[in-house]
Design an enzyme around this catalytic site. Structure first.
Site, PDB file in Angstrom:
ATOM      1  CB  CYS A 336      -1.020  -0.016   1.129  1.00 13.69           C
ATOM      2  SG  CYS A 336      -0.585  -0.941   2.589  1.00 13.69           S
ATOM      3  CG  ASP A 385      -1.982  -5.468  -2.150  1.00 12.39           C
ATOM      4  OD1 ASP A 385      -3.169  -5.333  -1.810  1.00 12.39           O
ATOM      5  OD2 ASP A 385      -1.029  -5.174  -1.428  1.00 12.39           O
TER       6      ASP A 385
END
Length: 638
Positions: A336, A385
């Site tokens: 992230c 992801d």
């Protein structure tokens, strides 16, 4: 003057008693059958023993083996029965702790030598004997210091240490059954006769208090159930799970191995890497077909970034770190922060949102050695992801789109039973109540609009936002939590990410952390176990094998295989001088979806005998039809 005690039951009915009454007495007043079945009670929401005395008006539920709380009491009490049996057989053993775990329990013991399989069988037999005695389980309370001295007098120094760590002045509860008494908060079943359906499974080593500097203890694992049928079903499931174990099948099918030279990482063999590529390329198409832009971030990021995100303080012990030119770095444990940095390059407008990034990101986490498990729990893994940058008003539509997509992906992989859970605000959190209300409502409405029944997990959200967990169930009914979508206004704030809104003002985006399969390594392990190694044709590393019956057809086999490869199929050949029955048996053991057999007639007529996996005989058809048959199965993902 004593006032009457009024008990309110779950159905709303009430019973009055002229004096204080035990849980058992209330059960007996309802019926003899309930009194016999009662294991405990829930008084005003608190679990208690059947001997618990109710002094004032209260709400009461009688707990039986049919209740989840009752099953937990059975498992908790069976752990104590295990300790009782060990002390009977091995008086010098010291007892430590014995908690409930999924499906059962364990208990740690200090003993001069490792327990053997023969010891385990003897302990289980003794447990059965003690249960058959149906000894009453009783509770008493002692001051902390008195309890410490009591256990020291018994030679139970571990128990004394545990009690000694409790603040001074407090009291502790002890439970006795026959000759055995143990420290415990309870509650327990009323007698050992309630414990009938259990089995000891294995012995493992465990350090006292989880510290490798302490003594290695003997950890005995067991399972316990409310009925003979439930126990038998569980044991059958374990047998089937052992057959499906991805570690065993991975070796048998030559897919991968784990090597001591790099613990917690996977060495992929050609067949295993082919499977990996099918999963990754499928997910890559999912990205491109659903508005995701694939990105790639670096493996190593400066310590200062992890400090800004908060990971350094909360996750440092799980990160691999390195140093270069007097700068400290860490291998990324998640993707992230890198996606935020990519988002920050250039000015973003509200017209750019929602902006969806996807990455097959390689991550590293310093998992403890004892927690590693094949390819399902590793130190180096790749995630599918994704991060969606959006506004608060776009959360719901993104949840709907993501949930619909996730269901399609899981179905293609053979999973149609999905559990949906919504984790809401924890006690310690950031953000306004209004933002939490809006985020939780958006997730809930997104699930409802997607036709998903779900349960709430109050207080289980992250400190910065709520999340949805998507848990699939496999062929054995085992749950695997793989997918998630999580609302995060925090990370853009920490890393100063913004966009220009329609009013010309810079604002923070919301980040939705999302994953469908999660770790590809773990998901492939789940796939192998789901299909018991017999992967569907679209995933199978080898989709077909071409075999000859005699040497006379040996030269034709490579030609047929070449045509199949031209058609896009993954093909092996077997032209060994073995009997065709052996070739077929070996191909079946490799779980290859299609076995194609050639004899003289097939060579003359341009046909092939097609035997699908699991079939007892083949069907002769033109080679073009065989190709079309396999291609259809691949396209339909059957």
């Amino acid at each position: 003057m004593f006032e009457m005690v009024q008990i309110t039951l779950p159905d709303g009915s009430q019973r009055s008693f002229e004096q204080a009454v035990t849980v058992f007495d209330v059960a007996a007043s309802i019926g003899a059958g309930l009194a016999k079945a009662a294991l405990g009670g829930k008084v005003d929401g608190n679990l208690v023993d059947t001997s618990f005395t109710i002094q004032k008006d209260a709400k009461l539920s009688i707990i039986t083996a049919k209740d989840a709380d009752g099953l937990e009491m059975i498992r908790h009490s069976t752990a104590h029965l295990l300790a009782y049996a060990v002390k009977e057989l091995f008086p010098e053993a010291q007892v430590t702790i014995g908690p409930v775990i999924e499906h059962g329990f364990y208990y740690d013991f200090s003993y001069k030598r490792p327990f053997t399989p023969e010891d385990l069988a003897a302990i289980e037999k003794k447990m059965g004997e003690l249960a058959a005695k149906d000894e009453k389980v009783t509770r008493r309370v002692l001051p902390r210091d008195e309890a410490v001295e009591y256990f020291k007098s018994l030679g139970e120094h571990y128990k004394a240490e545990i009690i000694g760590s409790i603040p001074a002045g407090q009291e502790v509860s002890l439970y006795r059954e026959g000759a055995f008494e143990d420290l415990c908060r309870g509650p327990h079943v009323p007698s050992t006769g309630k414990l009938k359906f259990f089995k000891l499974m294995k012995v493992a080593g465990a350090y006292w208090r989880g510290d490798h500097r302490n003594e290695m203890l003997q950890r005995v694992y067991g399972v316990a159930f409310a009925s003979k049928e439930d126990l038998a079903q569980h044991l059958t499931m374990l047998e089937e799970a052992e057959k499906r174990d991805h570690r065993k099948l991975g070796k048998e099918l030559d897919m991968f191995h784990i090597d001591e030279h790099s613990p917690g990482t996977v060495f992929w063999h050609p067949k295993g890497w082919t499977l990996w590529q099918q999963v990754e390329q499928y997910m890559r198409k999912v990205y491109t077909d659903n508005g995701y832009q694939e990105v790639k971030g670096p493996q190593i990021l400066d310590q200062s970034l992890w400090e800004k995100t908060g990971h350094w303080d909360k996750y440092r012990e799980n990160m691999f770190v390195t140093e270069s030119e007097k700068r400290d770095y860490a291998l990324k444990p998640m993707n992230c922060p890198g996606h935020i940095l990519i988002f920050k390059q250039g000015i973003k407008s509200y017209r750019d949102l929602p902006l969806r990034y996807g990455e097959f990101g390689n991550c590293h986490r310093n998992e403890p050695t004892g927690g590693l498990h094949g390819i399902m729990r590793v130190r180096a893994f790749t995630q599918d992801d994704g991060h969606i940058f959006c506004t608060e008003d776009q959360i719901q539509s993104e949840v709907i789109a993501f949930t619909t997509l996730l269901k399609k992906v899981y179905a293609d992989f053979g999973f149609n039973n999905i559990i949906y859970k919504l984790s809401t605000r924890p006690e310690k959190r950031i953000g306004t109540e209004e933002s939490w209300d809006k985020a939780e409502a958006a997730l809930a409405e997104g699930l409802k609009a997607s036709g998903c029944d779900f349960e709430y997990l109050p207080g289980e959200g992250a400190f910065y936002g709520p999340k949805i967990e998507y848990t699939l169930k496999d062929a054995l009914g085992r749950p695997w939590q793989c997918g998630t979508i999580q609302v995060d206004p925090n990370l853009p704030e920490r890393l100063d990410a913004d966009f220009v809104d329609s009013d010309g003002v810079r604002k923070r985006p919301i980040v939705l952390h999302r994953a469908i399969v999660g770790s590809l390594e773990r998901f492939i392990g789940i796939l192998i176990e789901q299909h018991a190694g017999a992967l569907p044709a679209w995933l199978a590393p080898v989709q077909a094998v071409v075999c000859n019956i005699t040497d006379a057809q040996a030269d034709h086999v490579p030609k047929v295989a070449a045509q199949l490869r031209t058609a896009g199929l993954r093909v092996e050949t077997d032209t060994r001088g073995e009997k065709i029955t052996r070739k077929i048996a070996e191909a079946a053991s490799k779980k290859i979806p299609y076995i194609l057999v050639m004899g003289d007639r097939e060579v003359e007529t341009g046909t092939i005998a097609v035997r699908a996996r699991g079939a007892t005989q083949g069907t002769v058809m033109p080679l073009a039809d065989a190709v079309a048959l396999i291609q259809k199965a691949i396209a339909e993902k059957v």
